[in-house]
Design an enzyme around this catalytic site. Sequence first.
Site, PDB file in Angstrom:
ATOM      1  N   ASP A 143      31.065  52.980  50.605  1.00  9.77           N
ATOM      2  CA  ASP A 143      30.964  53.552  49.268  1.00  9.77           C
ATOM      3  C   ASP A 143      30.514  55.006  49.281  1.00  9.77           C
ATOM      4  O   ASP A 143      30.145  55.548  50.323  1.00  9.77           O
ATOM      5  CB  ASP A 143      30.003  52.720  48.408  1.00  9.77           C
ATOM      6  CG  ASP A 143      28.760  52.286  49.200  1.00  9.77           C
ATOM      7  OD1 ASP A 143      28.342  53.030  50.103  1.00  9.77           O
ATOM      8  OD2 ASP A 143      28.215  51.203  48.916  1.00  9.77           O
ATOM      9  N   ASP A 202      19.538  41.842  44.574  1.00 12.66           N
ATOM     10  CA  ASP A 202      20.323  41.022  43.644  1.00 12.66           C
ATOM     11  C   ASP A 202      21.600  40.491  44.284  1.00 12.66           C
ATOM     12  O   ASP A 202      22.478  39.969  43.603  1.00 12.66           O
ATOM     13  CB  ASP A 202      20.654  41.808  42.375  1.00 12.66           C
ATOM     14  CG  ASP A 202      21.473  43.069  42.646  1.00 12.66           C
ATOM     15  OD1 ASP A 202      21.828  43.303  43.828  1.00 12.66           O
ATOM     16  OD2 ASP A 202      21.753  43.812  41.687  1.00 12.66           O
ATOM     17  N   GLU A 229      28.163  45.100  42.215  1.00 10.19           N
ATOM     18  CA  GLU A 229      26.992  44.582  41.526  1.00 10.19           C
ATOM     19  C   GLU A 229      27.242  43.154  41.024  1.00 10.19           C
ATOM     20  O   GLU A 229      28.380  42.667  41.042  1.00 10.19           O
ATOM     21  CB  GLU A 229      26.663  45.501  40.341  1.00 10.19           C
ATOM     22  CG  GLU A 229      26.488  46.971  40.701  1.00 10.19           C
ATOM     23  CD  GLU A 229      25.125  47.287  41.295  1.00 10.19           C
ATOM     24  OE1 GLU A 229      24.433  46.365  41.755  1.00 10.19           O
ATOM     25  OE2 GLU A 229      24.748  48.471  41.298  1.00 10.19           O
ATOM     26  N   HIS A 250      24.008  42.155  45.884  1.00  9.26           N
ATOM     27  CA  HIS A 250      25.228  42.972  45.879  1.00  9.26           C
ATOM     28  C   HIS A 250      25.543  43.494  47.276  1.00  9.26           C
ATOM     29  O   HIS A 250      24.655  43.765  48.068  1.00  9.26           O
ATOM     30  CB  HIS A 250      25.121  44.123  44.871  1.00  9.26           C
ATOM     31  CG  HIS A 250      24.217  45.246  45.281  1.00  9.26           C
ATOM     32  ND1 HIS A 250      22.945  45.397  44.786  1.00  9.26           N
ATOM     33  CD2 HIS A 250      24.418  46.289  46.128  1.00  9.26           C
ATOM     34  CE1 HIS A 250      22.392  46.482  45.302  1.00  9.26           C
ATOM     35  NE2 HIS A 250      23.259  47.040  46.131  1.00  9.26           N
TER      36      HIS A 250
END
EC number: 3.5.99.6
Length: 270
Positions: A72, A141, A148, A143
């Site tokens: 990314d 979380d 996400e 991801h």
Amino acid sequence: MRLIIKNSYEDCSKWTADYICNKIIEFKPTKEKPFVLGLPTGSTPLGVYKELIKKHKEGILSFKHVVTFNMDEYVGLEASHPQSYHYFMMDNFFNHIDIEPKNIHILDGMAKDKKKECEDYEKAIRSYGKIHLFLGGIGADGHIAFNEPYSSLTSRTREKTLTRDTIIMNSRFFEGNEDLVPKTALTVGIGTIMDAEEVLIMATGHAKAEAVHQAVEGGVSHVWTVSALQLHPKSIIICDDAATDELKVKTVKYFLDIEKGNIETNVSRK
């Protein structure tokens, strides 16, 4: 799925670096048949990069015929920006090994046509056939990359809006100022990652314990994108003791027992 449990972050980093090193050496890459490696950024892989650099400097490992694709990049940051992932990778890894500049692929967060940039990235990956090994980390979380919670599990490379939690977490790299953190990023999709021949995910520290629990013991769900690894034919999660805090005792015992014959990946090449 394999779950490798080590005592510490340092042990996880060394194991992961040894594993990657072995894979590249066993592949016997050439100019015509390079080894294709997917790479992450962030604090988690830093130990791995240091170990891989060490192996390169010791003459154990060459990256001359290795092609890389990063996961990314922030939208709106120049490659020269200290917090861009271009800068991170050059500073922490690429500048210290013998990889050919033309073999480095990182999404351009300054691209005018972001959709085309993402489509071209997918085409570039396909031009090499596939990514042989995708290394990654996970957020608290669950991801992977910037996929996400509630991201499609079949998603491809695209622009994603960052969650409030991610912005707060990443603000530590931007002088603690949330306003300085980019609000979107270009990221490979879960589908892109799942297309890799092998996926290796690092998770260390108690903050990642719930994500590890969901990845290993929970059901497959877009709420926890890391759970998609349950559907991959060759996925590995390597974690330290602290990251297993939310796993059932019998789950930990099962993986410790089944990995006894595989737990070491020593590299001894001269």
